[in-house]
Design an enzyme around this catalytic site. Sequence first.
Site, PDB file in Angstrom:
ATOM      1  N   ASN A 109      -0.399  -0.202  14.542  1.00 23.29           N
ATOM      2  CA  ASN A 109       1.189   0.100  13.894  1.00 23.29           C
ATOM      3  C   ASN A 109       1.762   0.346  14.853  1.00 23.29           C
ATOM      4  OD1 ASN A 109       3.710   0.012  12.269  1.00 23.29           O
ATOM      5  ND2 ASN A 109       3.145   2.402  12.138  1.00 23.29           N
ATOM      6  N   HIS A 111       5.558   1.914  16.219  1.00 23.01           N
ATOM      7  CA  HIS A 111       6.204   3.602  16.106  1.00 23.01           C
ATOM      8  C   HIS A 111       7.127   3.528  17.304  1.00 23.01           C
ATOM      9  CE1 HIS A 111       8.109   5.890  12.742  1.00 23.01           C
ATOM     10  NE2 HIS A 111       7.607   7.237  13.535  1.00 23.01           N
ATOM     11  N   SER A 138       4.876   4.759  19.504  1.00 31.10           N
ATOM     12  CA  SER A 138       3.505   4.551  19.978  1.00 31.10           C
ATOM     13  C   SER A 138       2.821   3.893  19.198  1.00 31.10           C
ATOM     14  CB  SER A 138       2.841   5.998  18.805  1.00 31.10           C
ATOM     15  OG  SER A 138       3.473   7.728  19.746  1.00 31.10           O
ATOM     16  N   ASP A 147       1.989   7.193   8.937  1.00 24.65           N
ATOM     17  CA  ASP A 147       2.171   7.024  10.747  1.00 24.65           C
ATOM     18  C   ASP A 147       1.484   8.135  11.742  1.00 24.65           C
ATOM     19  OD1 ASP A 147       4.515   5.708  10.864  1.00 24.65           O
ATOM     20  OD2 ASP A 147       6.273   6.954  10.349  1.00 24.65           O
TER      21      ASP A 147
HETATM   22  C1  GAR Z   1      10.692  -1.737  16.232  1.00 25.66           C
HETATM   23  O1  GAR Z   1      10.948  -0.315  16.606  1.00 25.66           O
HETATM   24  C2  GAR Z   1       9.585  -0.961  15.236  1.00 25.66           C
HETATM   25  O2  GAR Z   1       8.819   0.465  16.095  1.00 25.66           O
HETATM   26  C3  GAR Z   1      10.134  -0.547  13.633  1.00 25.66           C
HETATM   27  O3  GAR Z   1      11.029  -1.322  13.797  1.00 25.66           O
HETATM   28  C4  GAR Z   1      11.137  -2.308  14.573  1.00 25.66           C
HETATM   29  C5  GAR Z   1      11.496  -3.923  14.775  1.00 25.66           C
HETATM   30  O4  GAR Z   1      11.744  -4.514  16.018  1.00 25.66           O
HETATM   31  N1  GAR Z   1       9.250   0.100  13.053  1.00 25.66           N
HETATM   32  C6  GAR Z   1       9.536   1.250  12.373  1.00 25.66           C
HETATM   33  O5  GAR Z   1       9.591   1.881  12.215  1.00 25.66           O
HETATM   34  C7  GAR Z   1       7.629   1.970  11.731  1.00 25.66           C
HETATM   35  N2  GAR Z   1       7.814   2.375  11.340  1.00 25.66           N
HETATM   36  P1  GAR Z   1      10.999  -5.854  15.769  1.00 25.66           P
HETATM   37  O6  GAR Z   1      10.772  -6.321  14.314  1.00 25.66           O
HETATM   38  O7  GAR Z   1      11.898  -5.895  16.695  1.00 25.66           O
HETATM   39  O8  GAR Z   1      10.040  -5.179  16.011  1.00 25.66           O
END
Ligand code: GAR
Length: 194
Positions: A109, A111, A138, A147
């Site tokens: 994942n 995060h 991370s 997480d």
């Molecule tokens: C990213 O910033 C990722 O780290 C976050 O969602 C966004 C997705 O962007 N994930 C979380 O918050 C998971 N808990 P993307 O769809 O453009 O890759």
Amino acid sequence: MSQRVAILISGGGSNMVRLLEDMAQPGHAAHPVLVLANDPDAGGLAKAAAQGVATKVIDHRDFKGDRAGFEAAIDKELRDSDVDIVCLAGFMRILGAEFVKGWDGRMLNIHPSLLPKYKGLNTHQRALDAGDTEHGCSVHLVTPELDDGPILGQAKVAIKQGDTAQDLAARVLKQEHQLYPKVLREFAASLKAE
Ligand code: GAR
């Protein structure tokens, strides 16, 4: 044998696109076999299809609160596609212990915080509110606690005077796009060598 990767998304899928681009490079130990979204409107679906990657939607709303049923449907799709590695990339559903244990050591994942700080949501605002001077992202192995799994890589950004949560999100996302492909590349190579 090249590792078979599924990427789970909920939204625009910019991290997913970077993972696909990197796996398309010669010498990568993995290749994508499936992009799965829990939302039919996830913008990443069309981007994956444009790259020639199979896509699937399993809409959590169809399960009307039956999380185990939703996760069993995802699990079946992953097993049917003979997946070796699952990458969560902006997948915004919390996954239960049974599902997670089935992919122990094989699910990653990304995060948007320097874990163990700021698990959960609103990470950028929380870093600002805390007066932190640095923030970041991370990549970790997924374990049943949210997480919380072993960290495989992190990237940092400086927090500047006057930054908004939006500024930080954009700066961190740039780092995510470098970090996630790098970690997946190393992870897939390490599995291949097993
Ligand atoms: C990213 O910033 C990722 O780290 C976050 O969602 C966004 C997705 O962007 N994930 C979380 O918050 C998971 N808990 P993307 O769809 O453009 O890759």
